[in-house]
Each structure stands twice: as C-alpha cells, then as structure tokens.
Design a protein around this motif. Sequence first.
Motif, PDB file in Angstrom:
ATOM      1  N   ILE A 179     -45.230  -9.652   9.225  1.00  0.00           N
ATOM      2  CA  ILE A 179     -43.744  -9.676   9.571  1.00  0.00           C
ATOM      3  C   ILE A 179     -43.296  -8.953  10.870  1.00  0.00           C
ATOM      4  O   ILE A 179     -42.424  -9.517  11.779  1.00  0.00           O
ATOM      5  CB  ILE A 179     -43.113  -8.952   8.397  1.00  0.00           C
ATOM      6  N   GLU A 224     -40.960 -10.231  13.895  1.00  0.00           N
ATOM      7  CA  GLU A 224     -39.629  -9.394  13.908  1.00  0.00           C
ATOM      8  C   GLU A 224     -39.495  -9.289  15.619  1.00  0.00           C
ATOM      9  O   GLU A 224     -38.334  -9.088  15.808  1.00  0.00           O
ATOM     10  CB  GLU A 224     -39.708  -7.967  13.410  1.00  0.00           C
ATOM     11  N   GLU A 260     -34.734  -9.801   2.692  1.00  0.00           N
ATOM     12  CA  GLU A 260     -34.942 -10.651   3.575  1.00  0.00           C
ATOM     13  C   GLU A 260     -34.187 -11.984   3.407  1.00  0.00           C
ATOM     14  O   GLU A 260     -33.553 -12.751   4.143  1.00  0.00           O
ATOM     15  CB  GLU A 260     -36.498 -10.945   3.620  1.00  0.00           C
ATOM     16  N   HIS A 307     -40.174 -14.161   5.430  1.00  0.00           N
ATOM     17  CA  HIS A 307     -40.661 -12.813   4.959  1.00  0.00           C
ATOM     18  C   HIS A 307     -40.260 -12.638   3.528  1.00  0.00           C
ATOM     19  O   HIS A 307     -41.076 -11.797   2.863  1.00  0.00           O
ATOM     20  CB  HIS A 307     -39.556 -11.807   5.955  1.00  0.00           C
ATOM     21  N   GLU A 356     -36.889 -14.913   8.554  1.00  0.00           N
ATOM     22  CA  GLU A 356     -36.330 -14.293   7.438  1.00  0.00           C
ATOM     23  C   GLU A 356     -36.907 -14.811   5.939  1.00  0.00           C
ATOM     24  O   GLU A 356     -37.058 -14.190   5.139  1.00  0.00           O
ATOM     25  CB  GLU A 356     -35.016 -13.997   7.541  1.00  0.00           C
TER      26      GLU A 356
HETATM   27 FE   FE2 Z   1     -37.606  -9.886   8.450  1.00  0.00          FE
END
Ligand code: FE2
Lengths: 96, 318
Positions: B155, B159, B46, B79, B76
């Motif tokens: 997540i 996403e 990530e 994440h 990200e």
């Molecule tokens: Fe991600």
Amino acid sequence: MSNKDNWKIWEVFIRSRNGLSHKHVGSLHAPDAEMAIKNARDVYTRRSEGINIWVVPSDEITASNPDESEPLFTPADDKVYRHPTFYDIPDEIGHM
Amino acid sequence: MTKELSFEERFQAYVDGENKVEPKHWMPEAYRKTLIRQISQHGHSEVVGMLPEANWITRAPSLRRKVALLAKVQDEAGHGLYLYSAAETLGADRQNLVEDLLSGKAKYSSIFNYPTPTWADIGAIGWLVDGAAIANQVMLCRTSYGPYARAMVKICKEESFHQRQGYEIMMSLAKGTPEQKQMAQDALNRWWWPSLMMFGPTDDLSPNSAQSMKWKIKRKSNDELRQEFIDKTIPQADYLNLTIPDKDLKWNEERGHHDHGEINWEEFYNVIKGRGKCNKQRLAARNKAHDEGEWVREAANAYAQKQADRKRKQKGAA
Ligand SMILES: [Fe+2]
Ligand SMILES: [Fe+2]
C-alpha cells in the motif's frame, strides 16, 4: 447476500519477469479459476508487477505445521559439513 | 528451577525479539481480535474512502486529472482488498466483513464522512488525508503481524502517487486566479482539523493503545504520529502560500516540534457516533453499489457453473 456470493479464496503467485520464480503476493475471492486470474490482474498487477499469474485454491494448499517446525527443521542446523566453510582449503588454492 | 513460560509470555518474548507472527502461529485471542477489528476497519476505510473522491471523477477539470483520480480511486479499492485478505488470514470471514460494513455495524475512518463540495477538496484529500494515512501506514509496515505488514508495504508503495497528485492539484489552484487560490485555502480550512483527528484520541485518552504498542501492532503513539504529520505538512503549506487554520500553531524551539491548538474532540466523537455530514450518504452509496453489483455476481456464478458443467461433460465423453 446469498451464500453463493461467498466465493472461495485463491492464493495468487506472480512471476515478475522471466528468469524469476513465481512469488506469493496475496489472495482474493473468485467463483472460478478464470475469474481468479482476471481479478488477480486487477488487484495485484496494476503497475506492471508481473508477466505471469498462478492462482491456486487456498484449501488445496497443504502447509507444514508451525508447531512442528522444530523437529522438521532443526536436524539441518547441526550439519555444518553441508556448508563450504566446513572444509579447510589453503588460501593459495584461490577461490573454490 | 526455571519457571515455565506461559503461552502468553512466550508470545510476548517472540514479539519483543522483533519476530513476525504468521497466520497459523499461536497467538493470544485478544491479539487476534484486536487485529481483525483494526485490519477490517482499515479495509472498510479504504473502500468507503473511494466515495468522496468518486464524486469528482466525472467532473475532473482535465483528462490528466481524471485519469489520475480514477487510478487513485482504483488503488483504494485494491487497498481494501489487500486488507480484507489479511483479516481473513486470522479467520475472519469476507462475507461477514462486508455485511458488517453494509449494515453500519462496522466502523471506518470518520474522515470519509466529510463532504467534498469543490474540486479543491480532491487536492486537499490527496495531500492531507492520504498524507496522514501514509504516516500511519509507514509505521504499520513494521507491525508484528506478517500479512498486515506485507499489505502495508504494498500500500505504501502505491500511496505516494496519491499524495503527490493531490499536492499538484493544490499547487495549480494556489498559483491560479485569486478565486482558485481561495478555493484551495477553503479546502485546507475544511480538511486540516479532520486530518489531525485521523490519528485518533490523544495518548492519555486512548486506553487500547498501550496493549497494541506492547504487542508491536502499533509502533508509535497517536500523538507522535500526529506531531510527525504536522511538522512535515507545515513547510508544504508554506510553499503553497496557504495558511493553516490554527492560530496557535508555532515552532517550539525546546521540543524541536510545532505546538498546535486544541483539537475539537467533541466534533470527532460526534462524527464517530454517526452525526457527521455524510455518514448516512456514504452508507447508502455503498449499499446501492453493492446491490447494483448483484447481477454481476450472479452472472459470474452462472458462468463458473456453466464452465464446470461443460468440463465435467467433456471428461465424461472422453
Ligand atoms: Fe489507500
Ligand atoms: Fe490513498
């Protein structure tokens, strides 16, 4: 990287809206409580997930031991009389 | 006489019963190690995954595209942090994790060692790379380790915008001028095969998979996930009027799935071994960012120290 950079871990709790309790959402690292709140805002509330944040140093939390969960919690299992269905009330009484 | 179950057997029975394992529970050392490795690699992916896209933030073609890409890259980073936190619940140390990434000791998904030469690559990444990651992460929402599963749920919620913003970029390019359409096609050509490789080696060649499946860390095999992704993506490519660069791709009536051509596994292992186009560049960029953040960490430390001292003094005076 200096050792000082290994900031302590904070557990993050978020109240998603008024009327609901704070709920654990995860953890993060920060040098102090103020930064922990700021980081929590960026990491855990990017999509209006909350209106209030609690941060607690991880090592300040005392948890019950999962290996002792049997003696701790099973005594409640055989106390059926703590539940409303234990009591026989005739249907004509209606909801009680 | 009933046989006494070993710790391992009891653990397996617990997992077989679809129960979640939580941080302080007894778990086999190999289960813990497997998870720390997998979760930290996932976290590193990530973090490094921000780099190929960050490359385009300042050059996004419109403000709409720029805010979207910025928000995606920021997600990200988030994440990565959720995942590092999950690894820490298993006893991993954050500083070690970060150091292992910076020194090149730790692995991350090799997809991020491919370059992003045009804006269309940003579309292809969102559509294909995030798409492939989603297939894997949706499965991991049901992984047996509680903190990992919870991170995945968070997540996955975030996403889907990543993939949609990527597909939207591909849509506008595919419907644009012939040059723009060609850009989109070229990006699809570049990212298709590396995206299929994201699911890892074929089932017969991924020896650790069986144990991970048994522990319910993984719930689907590499080939199953890859097939799922291919079947889902083909109609999306058709809608764009773009051609998937695989002449062997065809519907198999009997299997109820698409057959696909041979994946170039030599390329896959080469990139893993550090011989991808951008391996060096990515690590250098990550190290540079870390070093340039030094003063921020120093300032935060100094501020925290000052506040603590002030509090102590106030208490002393009271
Ligand atoms: Fe991600
Ligand atoms: Fe993503």
